[in-house]
Enzyme design. Structure first.
Site, short mmCIF file in Angstrom:
data_model
loop_
_atom_site.label_atom_id
_atom_site.label_comp_id
_atom_site.label_asym_id
_atom_site.label_seq_id
_atom_site.Cartn_x
_atom_site.Cartn_y
_atom_site.Cartn_z
N HIS A 150 0.87 -1.19 0.00
CA HIS A 150 0.00 0.00 0.00
C HIS A 150 0.90 1.23 0.00
O HIS A 150 2.12 1.11 -0.08
CB HIS A 150 -0.92 -0.08 1.24
CG HIS A 150 -1.96 0.98 1.34
ND1 HIS A 150 -2.68 1.43 0.27
CD2 HIS A 150 -2.42 1.69 2.42
CE1 HIS A 150 -3.52 2.37 0.69
NE2 HIS A 150 -3.38 2.55 1.98
N ASP A 204 -11.05 -3.96 -0.72
CA ASP A 204 -10.87 -2.51 -0.94
C ASP A 204 -11.45 -2.08 -2.29
O ASP A 204 -10.99 -2.53 -3.34
CB ASP A 204 -9.35 -2.23 -0.89
CG ASP A 204 -8.99 -0.78 -1.14
OD1 ASP A 204 -9.90 0.07 -1.17
OD2 ASP A 204 -7.78 -0.51 -1.27
N HIS A 376 -4.00 2.20 -4.19
CA HIS A 376 -5.08 1.21 -4.20
C HIS A 376 -5.09 0.39 -5.48
O HIS A 376 -4.74 0.89 -6.55
CB HIS A 376 -6.43 1.90 -4.01
CG HIS A 376 -6.53 2.65 -2.72
ND1 HIS A 376 -6.98 2.06 -1.56
CD2 HIS A 376 -6.20 3.91 -2.40
CE1 HIS A 376 -6.94 2.95 -0.58
NE2 HIS A 376 -6.47 4.08 -1.05
N ASP A 451 -15.76 18.53 17.02
CA ASP A 451 -15.82 19.98 16.80
C ASP A 451 -15.01 20.62 17.92
O ASP A 451 -15.49 20.74 19.04
CB ASP A 451 -17.30 20.39 16.84
CG ASP A 451 -17.51 21.87 16.53
OD1 ASP A 451 -16.54 22.64 16.57
OD2 ASP A 451 -18.66 22.25 16.24
#
Lengths: 560, 560
Positions: A150, A204, A376, A451
């Protein structure tokens, strides 16, 4: 918490011998990957990442919704982390806040990266290091780890054996056949596990829409070499702070060209330090230099490696483009943006590119040179996988709906029956029973917003308010009432911000408010809340009707 | 109005015999193209377009800044419109509001499109229709029009002869050698004008970064044919409502496959009506059908052509994806998005694609098939142009800084001396004197925002306010003072919206406000404004220090 699938009921209890799979993130979106696997009342979690906000004003991060497992954390055997990217590990600190002793299982680099992140959250986790080829029995789940390739080193797929069936989860992966570190996706293992029998293959989907094969990482070397050969002054490379192999190529090119490299930006310095310490990044002798020492070097002997390849306004590269960084980019400098352009970031990235070019720099990027390859597997690689594994059932993971569908179509093209391909979204319950996977219901699964320091407080109503404030601003109308007589003692006083119209228009609105309040009073309406509604209607009617504006209207009646 | 170039002074008066060129839009951005050319006190305007907002909350459109010419509208001979796209004609109604009798000069289709737009603004313009090969003396400017090929029919370049020198402005163009309508960019004319002498060549930079040649429009026919051959039920095509040739290809494919076509969306119906009436769109007999009659047809006999290819939330396609349109997209339908993906629109477009796929539709788009080609000349085509025209000076137009630089580099590569290539941005003054073009100063040139019905009222301060409100919300603190005694009669009353923190935190803030006001009163501070500042400081300090929040703080002191 919203229910994403009102048409799906709460699932029945999992039958004895069945395996249940529920993704709490990553299905129907790119990010916050998290899958919960259940057998015989026990749970295994694969990944726990964050999603970066798109049109979520004021939101810093989006987490998977832990509600489904919040009462069952004692049943969790472990969290398996496939690799060290934020969208796979970023939410771990928030899950460990609920239960700090949940064991983390992963490869050496993955654990080092999550431990560094947890340190910032002041959490020391329980960890279990694993390697490709290794096998660990995690309670009910007998896990075998398989090397995958990856855009970060040390990524793993995980094969999970349970008495109810076997699952192979790829994590993120591609199949570069000549990777820089020689560590290829172990297709021989995929074949052996397929031979043993893969009941459910979770793959994936990120690049399933992309035809053909992902270009090998080493194919970008010529473009990097060209940059080094032509650069007149400094070279400034921006890339992801976890892309060890990309930085390796820059270090190698620097050595070959007699340049020194300085790392810039907190996450770049931290991650490359970890990667070098653990032997994933090979730093040629004497090539690294502290950014503070750059003054001692000629400009044509300097390389900077920094963050900000996505145009993030606070990162080093954006600040350089804005002349708000001590590195003063100028004529003759070359900027190499060796990274993808994540959809949604285009405007920010082009703003940075234009800014840098305006300062006189040359900018080499994905749009004008071969300086990035994806992490990917493309459609061609996925076909190989399906043919080697020959899974009984397939569940595409990691991607928006369009990616999941494209991946499903690839599985079907290799001969997996359409009814054995499960298209699920976050919160959808997939049960593997007697060798067949099927959707059996759905569980609550919403968006959990970070937040500032608050987690899960900001909700859809808040975001809707912020969008109205953003587009239309607000109008506050304050009326002070005499507590004794009930008459208006002061006001209506009007305040606006972000509201486009001239305040002179309120000369027309104030009399309307006054007469509406008068009328209400004559009807015997005295309640503050009701009077506020009277004001809201009077103002809102004028705004919507006459002006075609929909600002937020805040009527306030105070007794004094 | 901001001054974009503080380092550049107001230019000196234009010397007699000189030609002055000032772009009020389109240089440093993609959109609002507008160039003002001056000779001997007279002005010629080429194009007058709009820019679509990026991060400009609440803004509908961005106009060129007319301030530079506002006092000189009587000097304007005409507005030459090169073609009918919004970024070239969209701001004409706003300019004509200042002086409705400014003559518009353009080709038949261009004028028809601007007239339709002006009708909505209730303006009937003075127009002068021109054709390729035609020549019109517009006061001081002797203009010759040259056919160019673009993604809308009937586009023109304009060659402007003045006693001070000649200018060739390409407008938007590409050089498709086999366009659907056979109307190629007239390189023979470019060659002849080059032979006569082009003192300043203003060329489209949009695709200057793209290597090679733009693919011909007809090369997307196979992908369209494949969609028609495979589609099981309806075909829904989304494209720009001005792309006559794209729609032509769809009409032709529909006829060949025995399907009927309905136009959906106000601008699509209007523009294709105009194009058909004027003979630019050739509608095969009986192919068009009213959208209301679709119920009479089998689904596999239907094609819809609609707007919304950029994910615009109110356009037909977005509404179909949200099941908020009478066309109920479903299983077996095929959606063909035959358009570009304008940077910044990615998230919106992918949201629409995911929505449509969720409903069961197949979606064919630029990402998975050859269904779009650009309307602009790539680097290879621009090289041809430079070599054919051999201009004395070059001024790249239409593009962000990165595009202008790429175009400049192409000019230099063909032999134009670097010092004869003028890189200017909006408001920068370029004077052509004695055959040499150079920057001589800059004029005020800001952004003019259209916000609902208001033009030019919304400013940067307003946008900054809206961004704060979007990200952090606001906190209003109201204190009512007894007008007689000066004591607090009611409050502090606190209201928040879009503010992340729990209101309970104000239990800590209110005492701080009270003691700050007490202290101010003890010091004899009685002025309302000053007291409001006292409140702002007390609240702001707590927000920034303790909470690390920066909401908008609105303190209000009212005497009652």
């Amino acid at each position: 918490m919203s229910h994403p699938h009102p048409e799906l009921a709460t699932p029945p209890a999992l039958p004895k011998g069945g395996v249940r799979v529920v993704a709490l993130g990553g299905l129907g979106e790119v990010g916050r990957n998290m899958t919960v696997i259940e057998y015989d009342g026990r749970l295994l979690i694969v990944d726990c990442g964050v999603l970066f906000p798109e049109d979520h004003p004021g939101v810093d991060l989006i987490l998977p919704d832990f509600e489904y497992i919040a009462d069952r954390l004692d049943d969790v055997e472990a969290i398996v982390l496939t690799h060290g990217h934020e969208d796979h590990i970023g939410a771990v600190p928030y899950l460990l806040r609920l239960k700090p002793d949940l064991p983390l299982v992963g490869s050496t680099l993955t654990l080092a990266l999550i431990e560094a992140k947890l340190k910032e959250h002041r959490i020391t986790p329980y960890t279990l290091g694993v390697k490709e080829g290794g096998r660990e029995v995690l309670g009910a789940f007998d896990c075998e780890f398989v090397a995958v390739n990856h855009s970060i080193p040390d990524a793993l797929a995980v094969f999970i054996r349970t008495p109810g069936g076997t699952l192979l989860h790829t994590g993120d992966f591609k199949m570069d056949q000549l990777p820089l570190d020689g560590r290829i996706t172990d297709l021989r293992a995929f074949g052996r596990l397929g031979e043993e029998g893969v009941d459910l293959f979770l793959t994936d989907s990120t690049n399933a829409e992309v035809p053909g094969f992902t270009t090998p990482e080493r194919d970008i070397a010529p473009a990097i070499e060209r940059v080094f050969a032509k650069a007149e002054r400094r070279i400034i490379v921006a890339c992801f702070s976890s892309h060890v192999h990309r930085v390796q190529q820059v270090l190698d090119a620097a050595e070959a060209n007699g340049r020194k490299v300085a790392m810039v930006g907190r996450s770049m310095v931290r991650n490359m330090g970890i990667a070098a310490d653990l032997g994933y990044l090979h730093v040629p002798d004497g090539v690294l230099v502290d950014v503070k020492k750059l003054g001692d070097l000629e400009d044509n002997k300097v390389v900077l490696v920094c963050t900000g390849s996505q145009g993030e306004p606070m990162a080093a590269l954006s600040r350089m483009a804005n002349r708000d960084h001590r590195i003063d980019v100028g004529e003759g400098d070359t900027v190499l943006m060796a990274s993808s352009l994540i959809p949604g970031n285009e405007n920010a990235v082009y703003r940075v590119i234009n800014g840098l070019m305006h300062l006189g720099a040359k900018v080499v990027h994905k749009g004008n040179a071969m300086v990035h390859v994806s992490g990917h597997a493309s459609a061609g690689e996925l076909l190989y996988c399906y043919n080697i594994v020959k899974p009984r059932n397939v569940m595409p993971v990691h991607g928006e709906w369009r990616h999941l569908i494209a991946n499903a179509d690839l599985a079907v093209a290799t001969g997996v029956p359409r009814e054995r391909v499960v298209l699920a979204e976050d919160g959808v319950v997939v049960d593997l029973i007697d060798g067949k996977a099927a959707i059996t219901g759905a569980v609550p699964c919403g968006y959990v917003y970070v937040d500032g320091s608050l987690v899960g407080t900001t909700d859809e109503t808040m975001l809707k308010d912020r969008r109205i404030l953003r587009d239309e601003g607000f109008v506050t109308i304050i009326v002070v009432r005499d507590a004794d007589t009930g008459k208006i003692a002061a006001g209506p006083e009007i305040q606006t911000r972000g509201f486009a119209e001239d305040e002179a228009i309120f000369d027309k609105v104030v009399p309307k408010i006054e007469s509406a309040l008068e009328e209400a009073r004559a009807k015997g309406i005295n309640d503050t809340y009701q009077l506020q509604q009277v004001i809201r209607r009077a103002v809102g009617g004028f705004m919507g009707g006459k002006l075609r504006r929909r600002p937020m209207i805040i009527p306030i009646v105070i007794d004094a």
